[in-house]
Scaffold this motif. Structure first.
Motif, PDB file in Angstrom:
ATOM      1  N   ASP A 233       0.809  -1.177   0.104  1.00  0.00           N
ATOM      2  CA  ASP A 233       0.137   0.216  -0.103  1.00  0.00           C
ATOM      3  C   ASP A 233       0.957   1.172  -0.068  1.00  0.00           C
ATOM      4  N   GLN A 234       1.913   1.165   0.750  1.00  0.00           N
ATOM      5  CA  GLN A 234       2.897   2.340   0.734  1.00  0.00           C
ATOM      6  C   GLN A 234       3.565   2.697  -0.277  1.00  0.00           C
ATOM      7  N   ALA A 235       3.810   1.385  -1.051  1.00  0.00           N
ATOM      8  CA  ALA A 235       4.502   1.552  -2.290  1.00  0.00           C
ATOM      9  C   ALA A 235       3.716   2.054  -3.379  1.00  0.00           C
ATOM     10  N   GLN A 236       2.408   1.818  -3.429  1.00  0.00           N
ATOM     11  CA  GLN A 236       1.681   2.345  -4.489  1.00  0.00           C
ATOM     12  C   GLN A 236       1.364   3.896  -4.126  1.00  0.00           C
ATOM     13  N   ALA A 237       1.156   4.077  -2.879  1.00  0.00           N
ATOM     14  CA  ALA A 237       0.798   5.658  -2.691  1.00  0.00           C
ATOM     15  C   ALA A 237       2.265   6.435  -2.877  1.00  0.00           C
ATOM     16  N   GLU A 238       3.301   5.961  -2.842  1.00  0.00           N
ATOM     17  CA  GLU A 238       4.415   6.704  -3.358  1.00  0.00           C
ATOM     18  C   GLU A 238       4.698   6.779  -4.872  1.00  0.00           C
ATOM     19  N   LEU A 239       4.131   5.656  -5.628  1.00  0.00           N
ATOM     20  CA  LEU A 239       4.103   5.924  -6.891  1.00  0.00           C
ATOM     21  C   LEU A 239       3.013   6.905  -7.448  1.00  0.00           C
ATOM     22  N   LYS A 240       1.914   6.868  -6.794  1.00  0.00           N
ATOM     23  CA  LYS A 240       1.052   8.026  -7.467  1.00  0.00           C
ATOM     24  C   LYS A 240       1.546   9.539  -7.005  1.00  0.00           C
ATOM     25  N   ALA A 241       2.323   9.600  -6.199  1.00  0.00           N
ATOM     26  CA  ALA A 241       3.210  10.743  -5.987  1.00  0.00           C
ATOM     27  C   ALA A 241       4.100  11.187  -6.910  1.00  0.00           C
ATOM     28  N   LEU A 242       4.737  10.167  -7.839  1.00  0.00           N
ATOM     29  CA  LEU A 242       5.762  10.666  -8.727  1.00  0.00           C
ATOM     30  C   LEU A 242       4.904  11.356  -9.990  1.00  0.00           C
ATOM     31  N   PRO A 243       5.875  12.395 -10.424  1.00  0.00           N
ATOM     32  CA  PRO A 243       5.563  13.332 -11.591  1.00  0.00           C
ATOM     33  C   PRO A 243       5.031  12.406 -12.799  1.00  0.00           C
ATOM     34  N   GLY A 244       4.116  12.423 -13.387  1.00  0.00           N
ATOM     35  CA  GLY A 244       3.330  11.885 -14.655  1.00  0.00           C
ATOM     36  C   GLY A 244       2.543  10.647 -14.230  1.00  0.00           C
ATOM     37  N   ILE A 245       2.366  10.358 -13.207  1.00  0.00           N
ATOM     38  CA  ILE A 245       1.708   9.290 -12.871  1.00  0.00           C
ATOM     39  C   ILE A 245       0.230   9.808 -12.238  1.00  0.00           C
ATOM     40  N   ALA A 246      -0.693   9.353 -12.807  1.00  0.00           N
ATOM     41  CA  ALA A 246      -2.194   9.550 -12.095  1.00  0.00           C
ATOM     42  C   ALA A 246      -2.544   8.602 -11.112  1.00  0.00           C
ATOM     43  N   ASP A 247      -2.534   7.286 -11.375  1.00  0.00           N
ATOM     44  CA  ASP A 247      -2.748   6.270 -10.378  1.00  0.00           C
ATOM     45  C   ASP A 247      -1.799   5.096 -10.580  1.00  0.00           C
ATOM     46  N   ALA A 248      -1.799   4.177  -9.485  1.00  0.00           N
ATOM     47  CA  ALA A 248      -0.780   2.939  -9.321  1.00  0.00           C
ATOM     48  C   ALA A 248      -1.724   2.225  -8.497  1.00  0.00           C
ATOM     49  N   GLY A 249      -1.681   0.637  -8.911  1.00  0.00           N
ATOM     50  CA  GLY A 249      -2.181  -0.194  -8.313  1.00  0.00           C
ATOM     51  C   GLY A 249      -1.707  -1.620  -8.792  1.00  0.00           C
ATOM     52  N   HIS A 250      -2.482  -2.748  -8.214  1.00  0.00           N
ATOM     53  CA  HIS A 250      -2.142  -4.203  -8.328  1.00  0.00           C
ATOM     54  C   HIS A 250      -0.491  -4.205  -8.220  1.00  0.00           C
ATOM     55  N   PHE A 251      -0.041  -3.670  -7.389  1.00  0.00           N
ATOM     56  CA  PHE A 251       1.325  -3.915  -6.862  1.00  0.00           C
ATOM     57  C   PHE A 251       1.810  -5.232  -6.086  1.00  0.00           C
ATOM     58  N   HIS A 252       2.488  -6.013  -6.886  1.00  0.00           N
ATOM     59  CA  HIS A 252       3.090  -7.298  -6.286  1.00  0.00           C
ATOM     60  C   HIS A 252       4.703  -7.505  -6.022  1.00  0.00           C
ATOM     61  N   ALA A 253       5.024  -7.847  -4.963  1.00  0.00           N
ATOM     62  CA  ALA A 253       6.516  -8.081  -4.850  1.00  0.00           C
ATOM     63  C   ALA A 253       6.586  -9.346  -4.311  1.00  0.00           C
ATOM     64  N   TRP A 254       7.745  -9.844  -4.672  1.00  0.00           N
ATOM     65  CA  TRP A 254       8.113 -11.303  -4.140  1.00  0.00           C
ATOM     66  C   TRP A 254       9.708 -11.634  -4.220  1.00  0.00           C
TER      67      TRP A 254
END
Length: 312
Positions: free
Chosen positions: A236-257
């Protein structure tokens, strides 16, 4: 599945775009060499311990020789795992065979727990029916074992600490080292007091010391096999940080392993902000996640504006 006008790009640690998983982390040949050397030491001492225990009439030494033989088997398993992991990726196993190392680490941890249960069982039997032990020969064999295990621990400790296979082997050797210390203490105690119960008591102490490390090894291996999010990453934190990046309106479906000990991978969907060049977003997202979380492989899908909201 609804079709989208999307871009699938792979952002890697080298900053270039690649397609496919063609460079999994390399197996460390130095670690395999270290484990091979310790395997020879351990097997050699297991034979010495079995013979010494038989000559001294020490069931403790004979039992511990079985412990050492089990450790030799675990080390051999680790060596086999390295050989399998070194095989190149193919069309069906695009990540290669590196997770064989995780399976070997899991087997090592499980073996340690089984050995702990066996040691405790044997200790209880000896407390009920004490056996005569020749403390002198027992002390000599235990000192030889201590020196061999110290050498083995130093060899393995100089390897790559991030390799769970090597950590598993090191845990086995450390357990053997503690066992040698306990055998030395028991032999000295028996020499001066005649209390043969010191041997099983110290065996239980050593077993309890091994349990915590063995369980941690098993837990870490299971987390990798379950494809749990790596430690230190919150989706959730990673998606929120990505949304704050320039040029990005939204981010989701983040998976890391975790792919293997030294490589973590992730996938994420993003949508471009108005006026943003969608072709530049994979590099932006991949670069951020690489620097922020140390991910080695990031797959970024760029979706049309508003599509993530409809599929959230």
């Amino acid at each position: 599945m609804q079709q989208h006008d999307t871009h699938h790009d792979h952002e890697h640690a080298d900053g270039h775009d690649h397609h496919g998983h063609d460079h999994p982390p390399a197996v460390t040949a130095g670690n395999a060499k270290k484990i091979r050397l310790v395997f020879i030491f351990t097997t050699f001492y297991a034979v010495i311990q079995a013979v010494g225990g038989w000559l001294a009439g020490s069931l403790a030494l004979i039992a511990d020789s079985g412990h050492m033989i089990s450790d030799s088997a675990a080390l051999l398993l680790a060596l086999i795992a390295y050989q399998i992991a070194a095989r190149a990726p193919d069309g069906r196993r695009t990540y290669g065979y590196h997770r064989v190392r995780v399976l070997a680490a899991l087997a090592n941890g499980a073996t340690l727990l089984l050995l702990v249960a066996w040691i405790v069982w044997e200790a209880i039997a000896r407390l009920r029916e004490p056996v005569e032990v020749l403390a002198g020969p027992m002390l000599i064999v235990a000192i030889i074992g201590l020196l061999i295990n110290i050498a083995g621990a130093l060899i393995l400790n100089s390897g790559n600490k991030g390799d769970s296979n090597l950590r598993g082997a090191l845990l086995h050797v450390m357990g053997d080292l503690l066992g040698s210390v306990g055998a030395i203490a028991a032999a000295i105690g028996i020499m001066f007091t005649g209390w043969t119960v010191l041997d099983p008591i110290l065996s239980v102490v050593v077993a309890l010391l091994v349990v915590r490390s063995a369980w941690r090894l098993i837990s870490d291996s299971i987390q990798v096999l379950l494809q749990a999010t790596p430690s230190g990453i919150d989706a959730d934190q990673a998606q929120a940080e990505l949304k704050a990046l320039p040029g990005i309106a939204d981010a989701g479906h983040f998976h890391a392993w975790t792919l293997t000990d030294d490589a973590s991978v992730a996938t994420v969907h993003v949508t471009p902000a108005p006026g943003a060049d969608s072709l530049t977003l994979p590099a932006v997202v991949g670069g951020f996640l690489r620097e922020r979380y140390g991910l080695s492989h990031v797959t970024v899908q760029v979706d049309p504006p508003g599509s993530l909201e409809r599929h959230s």
